[in-house]
Design a protein around this motif. Sequence first.
Motif, mmCIF file in Angstrom:
data_model
loop_
_atom_site.group_PDB
_atom_site.id
_atom_site.type_symbol
_atom_site.label_atom_id
_atom_site.label_comp_id
_atom_site.label_asym_id
_atom_site.label_seq_id
_atom_site.Cartn_x
_atom_site.Cartn_y
_atom_site.Cartn_z
ATOM 1 N N SER A 34 1.944 78.442 24.854
ATOM 2 C CA SER A 34 0.750 78.700 23.750
ATOM 3 C C SER A 34 1.548 78.252 22.342
ATOM 4 O O SER A 34 0.575 78.578 21.562
ATOM 5 C CB SER A 34 0.350 80.128 23.915
ATOM 6 O OG SER A 34 1.215 81.120 23.844
ATOM 7 N N THR A 35 2.753 78.212 22.268
ATOM 8 C CA THR A 35 3.525 78.230 21.198
ATOM 9 C C THR A 35 3.088 76.889 20.235
ATOM 10 O O THR A 35 2.857 76.708 19.020
ATOM 11 C CB THR A 35 4.924 78.314 21.381
ATOM 12 O OG1 THR A 35 5.200 79.311 22.204
ATOM 13 C CG2 THR A 35 5.796 78.555 19.744
ATOM 14 N N LYS A 36 3.176 75.839 21.258
ATOM 15 C CA LYS A 36 2.653 74.417 20.535
ATOM 16 C C LYS A 36 1.915 73.627 21.563
ATOM 17 O O LYS A 36 1.975 73.802 22.816
ATOM 18 C CB LYS A 36 4.052 73.889 19.860
ATOM 19 C CG LYS A 36 4.905 73.434 21.134
ATOM 20 C CD LYS A 36 6.242 73.108 20.440
ATOM 21 C CE LYS A 36 6.356 72.006 19.615
ATOM 22 N NZ LYS A 36 7.719 71.718 18.971
ATOM 23 N N GLU A 37 1.310 72.548 21.015
ATOM 24 C CA GLU A 37 0.424 71.796 21.962
ATOM 25 C C GLU A 37 1.724 70.987 22.861
ATOM 26 O O GLU A 37 2.539 70.374 22.448
ATOM 27 C CB GLU A 37 -0.222 70.740 21.134
ATOM 28 C CG GLU A 37 -1.127 69.692 21.921
ATOM 29 C CD GLU A 37 -1.798 68.834 21.239
ATOM 30 O OE1 GLU A 37 -2.548 67.773 21.771
ATOM 31 O OE2 GLU A 37 -1.836 68.587 19.970
ATOM 32 N N THR A 38 1.198 71.158 24.154
ATOM 33 C CA THR A 38 2.004 70.368 25.079
ATOM 34 C C THR A 38 1.991 68.759 25.339
ATOM 35 O O THR A 38 0.667 68.618 25.828
ATOM 36 C CB THR A 38 2.288 71.357 26.495
ATOM 37 O OG1 THR A 38 2.445 72.465 26.260
ATOM 38 C CG2 THR A 38 3.223 70.628 27.332
ATOM 39 N N VAL A 39 2.790 67.962 24.709
ATOM 40 C CA VAL A 39 2.412 66.630 24.961
ATOM 41 C C VAL A 39 3.414 66.136 26.033
ATOM 42 O O VAL A 39 3.008 65.285 26.726
ATOM 43 C CB VAL A 39 2.808 65.877 23.567
ATOM 44 C CG1 VAL A 39 2.575 64.253 23.688
ATOM 45 C CG2 VAL A 39 1.969 66.648 22.532
ATOM 46 N N HIS A 40 4.591 66.570 26.083
ATOM 47 C CA HIS A 40 5.749 65.874 26.943
ATOM 48 C C HIS A 40 5.681 66.941 28.014
ATOM 49 O O HIS A 40 5.993 68.375 27.712
ATOM 50 C CB HIS A 40 6.939 65.652 26.090
ATOM 51 C CG HIS A 40 6.782 64.879 25.277
ATOM 52 N ND1 HIS A 40 6.643 63.484 25.121
ATOM 53 C CD2 HIS A 40 6.429 65.205 23.737
ATOM 54 C CE1 HIS A 40 6.483 62.958 24.132
ATOM 55 N NE2 HIS A 40 6.332 63.890 22.969
ATOM 56 N N LYS A 41 5.746 66.653 29.321
ATOM 57 C CA LYS A 41 6.185 67.533 30.532
ATOM 58 C C LYS A 41 7.239 66.892 31.407
ATOM 59 O O LYS A 41 6.659 66.134 32.346
ATOM 60 C CB LYS A 41 4.936 67.861 31.160
ATOM 61 C CG LYS A 41 5.113 68.836 32.203
ATOM 62 C CD LYS A 41 3.729 69.425 33.012
ATOM 63 C CE LYS A 41 3.849 70.583 33.777
ATOM 64 N NZ LYS A 41 5.051 70.379 34.660
ATOM 65 N N PRO A 42 8.488 67.324 31.246
ATOM 66 C CA PRO A 42 9.365 66.626 31.818
ATOM 67 C C PRO A 42 9.393 67.438 33.246
ATOM 68 O O PRO A 42 8.896 68.511 33.456
ATOM 69 C CB PRO A 42 10.655 66.902 31.303
ATOM 70 C CG PRO A 42 10.654 68.080 30.326
ATOM 71 C CD PRO A 42 9.011 67.746 30.129
ATOM 72 N N GLU A 43 10.143 66.808 34.176
ATOM 73 C CA GLU A 43 10.507 67.644 35.480
ATOM 74 C C GLU A 43 11.744 68.067 35.571
ATOM 75 O O GLU A 43 12.771 67.501 34.839
ATOM 76 C CB GLU A 43 10.051 66.664 36.676
ATOM 77 C CG GLU A 43 8.809 66.013 36.956
ATOM 78 C CD GLU A 43 7.752 67.126 37.348
ATOM 79 O OE1 GLU A 43 8.381 68.074 38.119
ATOM 80 O OE2 GLU A 43 6.708 66.948 36.745
ATOM 81 N N PRO A 44 12.320 68.965 36.363
ATOM 82 C CA PRO A 44 13.574 69.520 36.528
ATOM 83 C C PRO A 44 14.572 68.558 36.712
ATOM 84 O O PRO A 44 15.555 68.672 36.321
ATOM 85 C CB PRO A 44 13.380 70.552 37.520
ATOM 86 C CG PRO A 44 12.187 71.196 37.750
ATOM 87 C CD PRO A 44 11.248 69.790 37.191
ATOM 88 N N GLU A 45 14.121 67.378 37.478
ATOM 89 C CA GLU A 45 14.971 66.352 37.676
ATOM 90 C C GLU A 45 15.840 65.735 36.593
ATOM 91 O O GLU A 45 17.074 65.458 36.732
ATOM 92 C CB GLU A 45 14.517 65.201 38.330
ATOM 93 C CG GLU A 45 13.993 65.162 39.865
ATOM 94 C CD GLU A 45 12.677 66.083 39.721
ATOM 95 O OE1 GLU A 45 12.720 67.069 40.837
ATOM 96 O OE2 GLU A 45 11.948 66.188 39.104
ATOM 97 N N ILE A 46 15.319 65.860 35.390
ATOM 98 C CA ILE A 46 15.892 65.228 34.028
ATOM 99 C C ILE A 46 17.190 66.195 33.707
ATOM 100 O O ILE A 46 18.241 65.678 33.278
ATOM 101 C CB ILE A 46 14.937 65.332 33.065
ATOM 102 C CG1 ILE A 46 15.609 64.425 31.791
ATOM 103 C CG2 ILE A 46 14.573 66.631 32.416
ATOM 104 C CD1 ILE A 46 14.305 63.772 30.813
#
Length: 210
Positions: free
Chosen positions: A137-149
């Motif tokens: 809720s802190t900021k708009e989520t645009v990027h959603k990486p996976e744990p693999e990164i």
Amino acid sequence: MPDCRLYLITPPALPDPARFAAEDLARALDAGDVAALQIRLKGAPDEAILRATAAILPVAQSRGVAVLMNDSMELAKRSGCDGVHLGQQDGDLLAARKLLGTEATIGVTCHDSRHLAMEAGEAGADYVAFGAFFPTSTKETVHKPEPEILEWWSEMFEIPCVAIGGISPANCAPLVRAGADFLAVIGAVWSHPEGPAAGVRAMNAAIAAA
């Protein structure tokens, strides 16, 4: 020290910074292992941020916790912070290094981008931050990486990586196991129903259990 450590970010607004520093922050830092604290007061005027930082710095630094300013290398310099966390729009890492010196800690937001992370590493970042891994809720989520990164980064590079975005005791295990060096949290500590100290203890227990 554990392989993965807690990286606290301030609540988004601090109406009474002196009280926050003396009470909530002191209790949180005394409750368990915290590596760093980022001062992130989006939209607050510079003078308000500097006043808040003046209250926070002695409490954190006396406990061995590094204090980083969000976004602004100039405010990091003026306030005497230990370093700065730069978003992709917040200026050049090399300029920040020149301004803050070789001892300063400089971290860079890299979202879900391996390319941005490698660029930051080559430019001399002290850590790279990936996220948001979970809804926040802190900021708009645009990027959603996976744990693999995180796994890829920690296998390829020595520079530490920070995972951020909606992280809680309930969901952090995959990030710890993937190789995150730090977990950056806000709500998991400051919004904990039993208070910030309980939030730090819960996060540290979840990291250890992972």
